[in-house]
Motif scaffolding. Structure first.
Motif, PDB file in Angstrom:
ATOM      1  N   SER A 167       0.943  -0.860  -0.152  1.00 14.73           N
ATOM      2  CA  SER A 167      -0.017  -0.136   0.177  1.00 14.73           C
ATOM      3  C   SER A 167       0.892   1.422  -0.114  1.00 14.73           C
ATOM      4  CB  SER A 167      -1.110   0.171   1.734  1.00 14.73           C
ATOM      5  OG  SER A 167      -0.218   0.680   2.773  1.00 14.73           O
ATOM      6  N   ALA A 168       0.730   2.349  -0.470  1.00 15.20           N
ATOM      7  CA  ALA A 168       0.939   3.677  -0.382  1.00 15.20           C
ATOM      8  C   ALA A 168       1.312   3.677   1.115  1.00 15.20           C
ATOM      9  CB  ALA A 168       0.333   4.965  -0.558  1.00 15.20           C
ATOM     10  N   GLU A 169       0.648   4.205   2.489  1.00  9.90           N
ATOM     11  CA  GLU A 169       0.699   3.675   3.574  1.00  9.90           C
ATOM     12  C   GLU A 169       1.949   3.306   3.772  1.00  9.90           C
ATOM     13  OE1 GLU A 169      -2.039   3.093   2.251  1.00  9.90           O
ATOM     14  OE2 GLU A 169      -3.337   5.231   2.444  1.00  9.90           O
ATOM     15  N   GLU A 170       1.740   1.835   3.348  1.00 14.24           N
ATOM     16  CA  GLU A 170       3.139   0.843   4.072  1.00 14.24           C
ATOM     17  C   GLU A 170       4.299   1.555   3.639  1.00 14.24           C
ATOM     18  OE1 GLU A 170       4.289  -3.950   4.377  1.00 14.24           O
ATOM     19  OE2 GLU A 170       2.748  -3.467   2.770  1.00 14.24           O
ATOM     20  N   ALA A 171       4.413   1.569   2.043  1.00 12.42           N
ATOM     21  CA  ALA A 171       5.942   2.673   1.704  1.00 12.42           C
ATOM     22  C   ALA A 171       5.622   3.484   2.030  1.00 12.42           C
ATOM     23  CB  ALA A 171       5.195   2.685  -0.210  1.00 12.42           C
ATOM     24  N   LEU A 172       5.060   4.434   2.768  1.00 11.63           N
ATOM     25  CA  LEU A 172       5.897   5.686   3.381  1.00 11.63           C
ATOM     26  C   LEU A 172       6.487   5.725   4.653  1.00 11.63           C
ATOM     27  CD1 LEU A 172       2.837   8.584   2.570  1.00 11.63           C
ATOM     28  CD2 LEU A 172       5.075   7.568   1.309  1.00 11.63           C
ATOM     29  N   GLU A 173       6.042   4.241   4.922  1.00  9.62           N
ATOM     30  CA  GLU A 173       6.599   3.761   6.251  1.00  9.62           C
ATOM     31  C   GLU A 173       7.995   3.204   5.895  1.00  9.62           C
ATOM     32  OE1 GLU A 173       4.379   1.287   8.512  1.00  9.62           O
ATOM     33  OE2 GLU A 173       2.480   2.434   8.818  1.00  9.62           O
ATOM     34  N   ILE A 174       8.137   2.705   5.617  1.00  3.21           N
ATOM     35  CA  ILE A 174       9.567   1.870   4.463  1.00  3.21           C
ATOM     36  C   ILE A 174      10.841   2.995   4.079  1.00  3.21           C
ATOM     37  CG2 ILE A 174      10.243   0.512   3.318  1.00  3.21           C
ATOM     38  CD1 ILE A 174       8.048  -1.646   2.238  1.00  3.21           C
ATOM     39  N   ILE A 175       9.961   4.164   3.504  1.00  2.00           N
ATOM     40  CA  ILE A 175      10.492   5.343   3.224  1.00  2.00           C
ATOM     41  C   ILE A 175      11.145   6.214   3.730  1.00  2.00           C
ATOM     42  CG2 ILE A 175      10.917   6.896   1.808  1.00  2.00           C
ATOM     43  CD1 ILE A 175       8.548   6.268  -0.273  1.00  2.00           C
ATOM     44  N   GLU A 176      11.256   6.305   5.810  1.00  2.00           N
ATOM     45  CA  GLU A 176      11.070   6.798   6.440  1.00  2.00           C
ATOM     46  C   GLU A 176      12.061   6.225   7.456  1.00  2.00           C
ATOM     47  OE1 GLU A 176      11.727   9.478   8.291  1.00  2.00           O
ATOM     48  OE2 GLU A 176      10.213  10.195   7.226  1.00  2.00           O
ATOM     49  N   GLU A 177      11.820   4.343   7.078  1.00  2.00           N
ATOM     50  CA  GLU A 177      12.447   3.679   8.358  1.00  2.00           C
ATOM     51  C   GLU A 177      13.879   3.711   7.290  1.00  2.00           C
ATOM     52  OE1 GLU A 177      11.289  -0.215   8.840  1.00  2.00           O
ATOM     53  OE2 GLU A 177       9.055   0.580   9.686  1.00  2.00           O
ATOM     54  N   LEU A 178      14.011   3.148   5.799  1.00  2.00           N
ATOM     55  CA  LEU A 178      15.203   3.648   5.585  1.00  2.00           C
ATOM     56  C   LEU A 178      15.947   4.460   5.405  1.00  2.00           C
ATOM     57  CD1 LEU A 178      14.470   1.095   1.872  1.00  2.00           C
ATOM     58  CD2 LEU A 178      15.546   0.646   4.488  1.00  2.00           C
ATOM     59  N   ASN A 179      15.274   5.322   5.303  1.00  2.00           N
ATOM     60  CA  ASN A 179      16.036   7.376   5.090  1.00  2.00           C
ATOM     61  C   ASN A 179      16.241   7.109   6.949  1.00  2.00           C
ATOM     62  OD1 ASN A 179      16.641   9.461   4.373  1.00  2.00           O
ATOM     63  ND2 ASN A 179      15.262  10.590   5.893  1.00  2.00           N
ATOM     64  N   GLN A 180      16.307   7.096   7.482  1.00  2.00           N
ATOM     65  CA  GLN A 180      16.275   7.264   9.390  1.00  2.00           C
ATOM     66  C   GLN A 180      18.039   5.844   9.363  1.00  2.00           C
ATOM     67  OE1 GLN A 180      13.367   6.276  11.669  1.00  2.00           O
ATOM     68  NE2 GLN A 180      12.496   8.112  11.485  1.00  2.00           N
ATOM     69  N   GLU A 181      18.017   5.451   8.566  1.00  2.00           N
ATOM     70  CA  GLU A 181      18.790   3.507   8.745  1.00  2.00           C
ATOM     71  C   GLU A 181      20.452   4.474   7.519  1.00  2.00           C
ATOM     72  OE1 GLU A 181      17.198   0.095   7.770  1.00  2.00           O
ATOM     73  OE2 GLU A 181      16.088  -0.188   8.938  1.00  2.00           O
TER      74      GLU A 181
END
Length: 131
Positions: A38-52
């Motif tokens: 989902s788009a919502e899950e994608a935004l969460e993944i993007i945020e997590e990867l960015n933080q990493e």
């Protein structure tokens, strides 16, 4: 662990698995491969990867998904991370949505379903060369 990733977004599991398999088989260990249903899950993944500290270089997103459509997702991503190459994959997007994504999300390309593996890989390869 690789520091760059390709993210695929589609609400249909079989399509998501097919995309990931084709892309990862072609590019091998050059990238991390992430998937969101989902788009919502994608935004969460993007945020997590960015933080990493992982840089997403390409997003391949379906257009018609429950909740947030692909053009809306790509606009949000572009507003936060303007350097991510965005590719929309669709069987049903209307021209207004594609034009909006080109204008507001710097859409690199729109691929229509069913896609040809060779076309998908060539588009991603070309997009990566311009990064």
């Amino acid at each position: 662990m690789n520091e760059v990733a390709i993210l695929c977004v589609d609400d249909e599991t079989v399509i998501l698995e097919s995309l990931q398999e084709q892309i990862s088989r072609h590019f091998g260990e050059q990238f991390m491969y992430e998937a969101a249903e989902s788009a919502e899950e994608a935004l969460e993944i993007i945020e997590e990867l960015n933080q990493e500290g992982v840089k997403i270089v390409v997003i391949v997103s379906d257009w018609l998904m429950p909740g947030m459509r692909g053009d809306e997702l790509l606009v949000k991503v572009h507003q936060q991370f303007g350097d991510i190459t965005t590719i929309m994959l669709t069987g049903q997007a209307d021209e207004k949505a594609i034009e909006r994504a080109k204008r507001e999300a710097n859409l690199y390309c729109c691929i229509h379903k069913p896609w040809r593996k060779e076309e998908l890989l060539k588009i991603i390869t070309t997009a990566l060369e311009s990064v």
